[in-house]
Write a protein that holds these residues in place. Structure first.
Motif, mmCIF file in Angstrom:
data_model
loop_
_atom_site.group_PDB
_atom_site.id
_atom_site.type_symbol
_atom_site.label_atom_id
_atom_site.label_comp_id
_atom_site.label_asym_id
_atom_site.label_seq_id
_atom_site.Cartn_x
_atom_site.Cartn_y
_atom_site.Cartn_z
ATOM 1 N N THR A 69 12.179 -41.642 -48.111
ATOM 2 C CA THR A 69 11.452 -40.481 -48.621
ATOM 3 C C THR A 69 10.012 -40.561 -48.143
ATOM 4 O OG1 THR A 69 12.840 -40.350 -50.598
ATOM 5 C CG2 THR A 69 10.713 -39.221 -50.666
ATOM 6 N N SER A 70 9.558 -39.493 -47.516
ATOM 7 C CA SER A 70 8.153 -39.423 -47.131
ATOM 8 C C SER A 70 7.402 -38.598 -48.162
ATOM 9 C CB SER A 70 8.008 -38.779 -45.741
ATOM 10 O OG SER A 70 8.476 -37.444 -45.750
ATOM 11 N N HIS A 71 6.236 -39.086 -48.550
ATOM 12 C CA HIS A 71 5.352 -38.368 -49.470
ATOM 13 C C HIS A 71 4.138 -37.940 -48.648
ATOM 14 C CE1 HIS A 71 7.605 -39.932 -53.011
ATOM 15 N NE2 HIS A 71 7.833 -40.939 -52.176
ATOM 16 N N VAL A 72 4.028 -36.649 -48.411
ATOM 17 C CA VAL A 72 3.019 -36.134 -47.490
ATOM 18 C C VAL A 72 2.007 -35.290 -48.249
ATOM 19 C CG1 VAL A 72 2.625 -34.777 -45.404
ATOM 20 C CG2 VAL A 72 4.750 -36.082 -45.651
ATOM 21 N N GLY A 73 0.741 -35.650 -48.127
ATOM 22 C CA GLY A 73 -0.344 -34.864 -48.699
ATOM 23 C C GLY A 73 -1.255 -34.369 -47.591
ATOM 24 N N ILE A 74 -1.486 -33.067 -47.554
ATOM 25 C CA ILE A 74 -2.317 -32.464 -46.512
ATOM 26 C C ILE A 74 -3.516 -31.800 -47.167
ATOM 27 C CG2 ILE A 74 -2.400 -30.785 -44.624
ATOM 28 C CD1 ILE A 74 0.623 -31.046 -44.393
ATOM 29 N N GLY A 75 -4.702 -32.197 -46.765
ATOM 30 C CA GLY A 75 -5.931 -31.628 -47.295
ATOM 31 C C GLY A 75 -6.670 -30.833 -46.234
ATOM 32 N N LEU A 76 -7.243 -29.699 -46.631
ATOM 33 C CA LEU A 76 -8.010 -28.846 -45.735
ATOM 34 C C LEU A 76 -9.451 -28.760 -46.224
ATOM 35 C CD1 LEU A 76 -5.499 -25.867 -45.308
ATOM 36 C CD2 LEU A 76 -5.710 -27.920 -43.891
ATOM 37 N N ARG A 77 -10.382 -28.823 -45.280
ATOM 38 C CA ARG A 77 -11.790 -28.722 -45.642
ATOM 39 C C ARG A 77 -12.511 -27.868 -44.608
ATOM 40 N NH1 ARG A 77 -14.807 -34.253 -45.632
ATOM 41 N NH2 ARG A 77 -14.815 -33.810 -43.393
ATOM 42 N N PRO A 78 -13.250 -26.833 -45.057
ATOM 43 C CA PRO A 78 -13.978 -26.002 -44.088
ATOM 44 C C PRO A 78 -14.971 -26.837 -43.297
ATOM 45 C CG PRO A 78 -13.982 -25.000 -46.279
ATOM 46 C CD PRO A 78 -13.476 -26.401 -46.451
ATOM 47 N N ASP A 79 -15.113 -26.511 -42.024
ATOM 48 C CA ASP A 79 -16.062 -27.209 -41.161
ATOM 49 C C ASP A 79 -16.634 -26.183 -40.182
ATOM 50 O OD1 ASP A 79 -17.548 -29.131 -39.837
ATOM 51 O OD2 ASP A 79 -15.877 -29.735 -38.549
ATOM 52 N N GLY A 80 -17.731 -25.538 -40.585
ATOM 53 C CA GLY A 80 -18.291 -24.476 -39.772
ATOM 54 C C GLY A 80 -17.299 -23.322 -39.679
ATOM 55 N N ASP A 81 -16.951 -22.935 -38.458
ATOM 56 C CA ASP A 81 -15.960 -21.876 -38.266
ATOM 57 C C ASP A 81 -14.542 -22.426 -38.182
ATOM 58 O OD1 ASP A 81 -17.870 -19.868 -38.219
ATOM 59 O OD2 ASP A 81 -18.222 -20.088 -36.050
ATOM 60 N N GLY A 82 -14.394 -23.723 -38.340
ATOM 61 C CA GLY A 82 -13.085 -24.345 -38.236
ATOM 62 C C GLY A 82 -12.675 -25.054 -39.509
ATOM 63 N N THR A 83 -11.725 -25.965 -39.366
ATOM 64 C CA THR A 83 -11.165 -26.671 -40.514
ATOM 65 C C THR A 83 -10.884 -28.121 -40.138
ATOM 66 O OG1 THR A 83 -10.082 -24.666 -41.319
ATOM 67 C CG2 THR A 83 -9.229 -26.757 -42.142
ATOM 68 N N GLU A 84 -11.225 -29.019 -41.038
ATOM 69 C CA GLU A 84 -10.824 -30.412 -40.898
ATOM 70 C C GLU A 84 -9.538 -30.614 -41.685
ATOM 71 O OE1 GLU A 84 -12.119 -33.073 -39.146
ATOM 72 O OE2 GLU A 84 -13.260 -31.469 -38.168
ATOM 73 N N LEU A 85 -8.526 -31.141 -41.032
ATOM 74 C CA LEU A 85 -7.236 -31.388 -41.668
ATOM 75 C C LEU A 85 -7.014 -32.892 -41.750
ATOM 76 C CD1 LEU A 85 -3.854 -29.646 -41.087
ATOM 77 C CD2 LEU A 85 -4.007 -32.094 -40.636
ATOM 78 N N HIS A 86 -6.640 -33.347 -42.940
ATOM 79 C CA HIS A 86 -6.372 -34.775 -43.155
ATOM 80 C C HIS A 86 -5.007 -34.921 -43.814
ATOM 81 C CE1 HIS A 86 -10.512 -35.865 -42.139
ATOM 82 N NE2 HIS A 86 -10.884 -34.801 -42.850
ATOM 83 N N VAL A 87 -4.209 -35.844 -43.290
ATOM 84 C CA VAL A 87 -2.853 -36.061 -43.786
ATOM 85 C C VAL A 87 -2.693 -37.507 -44.216
ATOM 86 C CG1 VAL A 87 -0.386 -35.978 -43.237
ATOM 87 C CG2 VAL A 87 -1.952 -34.314 -42.198
#
Length: 289
Positions: free
Chosen positions: A217-235
């Motif tokens: 079983t994989s437990h996956v958490g994905i977080g999004l954070r605004p970064d200027g006109d883009g987005t930082e994605l962390h998994v």
């Protein structure tokens, strides 16, 4: 070329070619040097002559054979072109080799149930789109299907219910198996756990073994954070319930999930203002399919 390859594939004929590369020789001498009976040697030489790699002429009571180097040079050139093609496709070959090394290591480690529990992976990507745009690619099944497999696979079935308790079903096939004639390459099932639009998505997902049971079983958490006109994605990707038979799956997580995220980056970049017309049209055509 096919006749040549078939003729050279036999070890006895290859031995004759090697002997003829040194000098023209008669059938009797070739049979003696090759340690074979003369009738068998004659048949092999006739096959090589039909393939165009040797030629012969009668001299008195003997038939003498000589090697024709031209066809061998053509074959060598073709093999060189094939090797060059493989070198040019270095990215996929390097990925294949990396997976092989990881596979060997994980198979050695997989000695008992739970062997990979709490193994964790972290991934980060910078995306050109705003969090709301990225969120659509994370939760809309039609958009998910464009990127949620490694490079050599394609999604053939996808259910993603973007709500707590929602179902996830992911089935995938070889990317070149366009008509579904090959067996399914893999299937995974799971459930969505946390949904905070444009901010956080969490789910658990289990790839299935050939017999139908979960590999882990994989437990996956994905977080999004605004970064200027883009987005930082962390998994954050964590494993539990690992079985002994899950080694092949675990070995591919870092490479495979990383490729998925790279495809996500490319899909969102193609939608950005200023993306090339050909790229945008290609994306539209893919959606239409």
């Amino acid at each position: 070329m096919d006749d040549l390859l078939a003729a050279l594939a036999d070890p006895a004929r290859w031995r004759l070619v090697c002997l003829l590369a040194e000098r023209p020789r008669s059938v009797g001498v070739l049979a003696r040097l090759a340690g074979a009976r003369q009738p068998q040697t004659t048949k092999h030489l006739q096959t090589l002559e039909r393939a165009g790699v040797v030629t012969s002429q009668r001299t008195g009571q003997r038939r003498v054979y000589a090697l024709r180097p031209g066809p061998l040079r053509e074959l060598a050139a073709e093999l060189g072109r094939l090797a060059g093609t493989a070198d040019e496709a270095g990215g996929s070959r390097e990925t294949f080799d990396r997976y092989g090394l990881s596979l060997d290591a994980e198979r050695l480690a997989a000695q008992r149930p739970g062997w990979a529990d709490d193994r964790a992976f972290r991934f980060s990507r910078s995306l050109a789109g705003r969090p709301a745009q990225v969120w659509r690619h994370l939760t809309d099944a039609g958009l998910l299907a464009r990127w949620w497999t490694p490079d050599d696979l394609r999604v053939s079935e996808l259910v993603f219910e973007a709500r707590p308790g929602g179902r996830i079903v992911q089935e995938y096939r070889d990317a070149e198996d366009v008509d579904g004639s090959d067996p399914v390459a893999g299937r995974a099932e799971g459930v969505v756990e946390d949904v905070r639009p444009a901010e956080r998505l969490a789910y658990r997902l289990s790839p299935l073994l050939p017999g139908g049971g979960p590999a882990f079983t994989s437990h996956v958490g994905i977080g999004l954070r605004p970064d200027g006109d883009g987005t930082e994605l962390h998994v954050h990707y964590r494993i539990s319930d690992s079985t002994v038979d899950s080694a092949d799956f675990v070995a591919g997580i870092e490479i495979g999930f990383g490729q998925c995220l790279d495809r996500l980056v490319a899909a969102i970049a193609a939608e950005a203002p200023g993306a090339s017309t050909s790229t945008a049209q290609g994306e539209r055509d893919e959606r239409d399919d």
